[in-house]
Design a protein around this motif. Structure first.
Motif, PDB file in Angstrom:
ATOM      1  N   ILE A 106       0.858  -1.185   0.000  1.00  0.00           N
ATOM      2  CA  ILE A 106       0.000   0.000   0.000  1.00  0.00           C
ATOM      3  C   ILE A 106       0.893   1.233   0.000  1.00  0.00           C
ATOM      4  O   ILE A 106       1.751   1.385   0.875  1.00  0.00           O
ATOM      5  CB  ILE A 106      -0.913   0.039   1.248  1.00  0.00           C
ATOM      6  CG1 ILE A 106      -1.565  -1.324   1.513  1.00  0.00           C
ATOM      7  CG2 ILE A 106      -1.953   1.147   1.097  1.00  0.00           C
ATOM      8  CD1 ILE A 106      -2.456  -1.832   0.428  1.00  0.00           C
ATOM      9  N   HIS A 128      -1.247  -7.787  -3.590  1.00  0.00           N
ATOM     10  CA  HIS A 128      -2.293  -6.767  -3.711  1.00  0.00           C
ATOM     11  C   HIS A 128      -1.596  -5.404  -3.758  1.00  0.00           C
ATOM     12  O   HIS A 128      -0.588  -5.209  -3.072  1.00  0.00           O
ATOM     13  CB  HIS A 128      -3.254  -6.780  -2.523  1.00  0.00           C
ATOM     14  CG  HIS A 128      -3.964  -8.090  -2.312  1.00  0.00           C
ATOM     15  ND1 HIS A 128      -3.330  -9.181  -1.761  1.00  0.00           N
ATOM     16  CD2 HIS A 128      -5.252  -8.461  -2.559  1.00  0.00           C
ATOM     17  CE1 HIS A 128      -4.206 -10.189  -1.684  1.00  0.00           C
ATOM     18  NE2 HIS A 128      -5.370  -9.779  -2.158  1.00  0.00           N
ATOM     19  N   GLY A 130      -2.320  -1.291  -3.295  1.00  0.00           N
ATOM     20  CA  GLY A 130      -3.196  -0.193  -2.905  1.00  0.00           C
ATOM     21  C   GLY A 130      -2.546   1.137  -3.222  1.00  0.00           C
ATOM     22  O   GLY A 130      -1.370   1.349  -2.892  1.00  0.00           O
ATOM     23  N   GLY A 240      -6.447  -1.493  -5.893  1.00  0.00           N
ATOM     24  CA  GLY A 240      -7.467  -0.574  -5.412  1.00  0.00           C
ATOM     25  C   GLY A 240      -6.908   0.829  -5.301  1.00  0.00           C
ATOM     26  O   GLY A 240      -5.773   1.012  -4.856  1.00  0.00           O
ATOM     27  N   PHE A 287     -10.328   0.604   3.877  1.00  0.00           N
ATOM     28  CA  PHE A 287      -9.982   0.432   2.468  1.00  0.00           C
ATOM     29  C   PHE A 287      -8.918  -0.651   2.308  1.00  0.00           C
ATOM     30  O   PHE A 287      -9.030  -1.543   1.441  1.00  0.00           O
ATOM     31  CB  PHE A 287      -9.480   1.758   1.896  1.00  0.00           C
ATOM     32  CG  PHE A 287      -8.753   1.632   0.589  1.00  0.00           C
ATOM     33  CD1 PHE A 287      -9.446   1.464  -0.599  1.00  0.00           C
ATOM     34  CD2 PHE A 287      -7.363   1.673   0.558  1.00  0.00           C
ATOM     35  CE1 PHE A 287      -8.759   1.334  -1.809  1.00  0.00           C
ATOM     36  CE2 PHE A 287      -6.668   1.550  -0.641  1.00  0.00           C
ATOM     37  CZ  PHE A 287      -7.373   1.374  -1.827  1.00  0.00           C
ATOM     38  N   ILE A 288      -7.887  -0.602   3.134  1.00  0.00           N
ATOM     39  CA  ILE A 288      -6.807  -1.585   3.040  1.00  0.00           C
ATOM     40  C   ILE A 288      -7.317  -2.975   3.392  1.00  0.00           C
ATOM     41  O   ILE A 288      -7.019  -3.963   2.699  1.00  0.00           O
ATOM     42  CB  ILE A 288      -5.635  -1.180   3.951  1.00  0.00           C
ATOM     43  CG1 ILE A 288      -5.019   0.140   3.466  1.00  0.00           C
ATOM     44  CG2 ILE A 288      -4.578  -2.285   3.992  1.00  0.00           C
ATOM     45  CD1 ILE A 288      -4.006   0.737   4.424  1.00  0.00           C
ATOM     46  N   LEU A 291      -9.260  -4.367   0.525  1.00  0.00           N
ATOM     47  CA  LEU A 291      -8.423  -4.730  -0.615  1.00  0.00           C
ATOM     48  C   LEU A 291      -7.730  -6.062  -0.392  1.00  0.00           C
ATOM     49  O   LEU A 291      -7.740  -6.941  -1.277  1.00  0.00           O
ATOM     50  CB  LEU A 291      -7.386  -3.629  -0.857  1.00  0.00           C
ATOM     51  CG  LEU A 291      -6.323  -3.918  -1.918  1.00  0.00           C
ATOM     52  CD1 LEU A 291      -6.949  -4.075  -3.299  1.00  0.00           C
ATOM     53  CD2 LEU A 291      -5.267  -2.805  -1.924  1.00  0.00           C
TER      54      LEU A 291
END
Length: 297
Positions: A106, A128, A130, A240, A287-288, A291
């Motif tokens: 992120i 992932h 972010g 995301g 949000f994290i 995701l």
């Protein structure tokens, strides 16, 4: 480091990155790994309210990027010293040193550019991605047109050849960095006074490396993005984006731009200023969490 430059409850280590550069890293929790990367003009401390929340069920790794905070600040030997490819290698090396062969990444602002390059270059490591409040390097330069581009005046200043930008900024360094903390914090209440001072002091001590980071974004990083775009490179992991609506002013759609790199990317607007992780840590944490719960391919 003083007490106000650390994340409460986290351990600190100096961990080798790429090419003998050592990073200052805060570490907390256990479980699925998440790496948090900071933006400008900040340090890893920007995550001080988000990281402990995530550490309830994740291994959370929070470094100062090379050239920032308490991490090493190598002299800009050539364009690659602060390329996002080099900075991404730092992060992958740090994560592996901590046993995280694969991790969610992120990033905010500058950290998101490092994160994007890490995801492009090391797709097996980044599960992932972010993105907080930034566009990909190539697209950032493409959308800056006319008088509205003055919002990004610092990009053009720090893109200039080595020497003059550093001297200009060093002459008024504290005012220079404080101006962004103030202009991008409309409420004026996001930073405690000692945190704000930490950001200013840390940045004043890092003028050459910060300028080198930005200079790379107008040169070698841009070349890498162009090469990847021409080759059709894309991000297959869940991506995301959490952002303000910069597009309303500059005439672009952030989701459309990110979909060129990540066709399955999702976009969430947030009613916050640029420093959203500090202004609205609960929303950023959620949000994290959302995701990293998304399934990978």
């Amino acid at each position: 480091m003083n007490a106000r430059s650390i994340i409460d409850g986290f351990d600190y280590r100096r961990i080798p990155g790429h090419d003998n550069v050592t990073l200052n890293v805060a570490i907390g929790g256990s479980g699925q790994p998440i790496v948090l990367l900071h933006g400008f003009p900040q340090t890893h401390l920007m995550w001080r309210q988000v990281a402990p929340r995530l550490a309830d069920d994740h291994l959370v790794i929070v470094p100062d990027l090379r050239g920032y905070g308490a991490s090493d600040k190598p002299v800009e030997a050539d364009a690659s010293t602060y390329s996002k490819r080099t900075m991404a290698r730092d992060i992958v090396s740090v994560a592996r040193e901590l046993g995280a062969e694969q991790f969610a990444l992120i990033g905010h602002d500058r950290g998101a550019l490092v994160g994007t390059r890490a995801a492009l270059d090391h797709p097996d490591a980044v599960s992932h991605l972010g993105i907080l409040d930034v566009l990909p390097t190539l697209d950032t330069w493409d959308v800056l047109h006319g008088v509205d581009a003055k919002v990004a005046w610092h990009l053009y200043l720090m893109a200039q050849p080595k020497g003059l930008p550093e001297r200009m900024i060093e002459a008024v360094a504290a005012d220079f960095f404080a101006s962004f903390l103030d202009a991008w914090d409309p409420s004026g209440t996001t930073f405690e006074p000692d945190v704000r001072q930490h950001y200013v002091d840390s940045s004043v001590a890092a003028v050459p490396s910060i300028v080198a980071d930005y200079r790379a974004t107008a040169g070698i990083d841009l070349e890498m993005d162009r090469a990847d775009r021409a080759a059709g490179a894309q991000l297959a992991m869940p991506v995301g984006v959490l952002s303000q609506d910069w597009g309303a002013q500059l005439g672009f759609n952030a989701l459309d731009l990110w979909k060129k790199w990540a066709p399955a990317a999702t976009y969430e607007p947030i009613d916050a200023g640029h420093f959203m992780a500090e202004e609205k840590p609960d929303e950023v944490t959620e949000f994290i969490r959302g995701l990293v719960q998304r399934k990978t391919h």
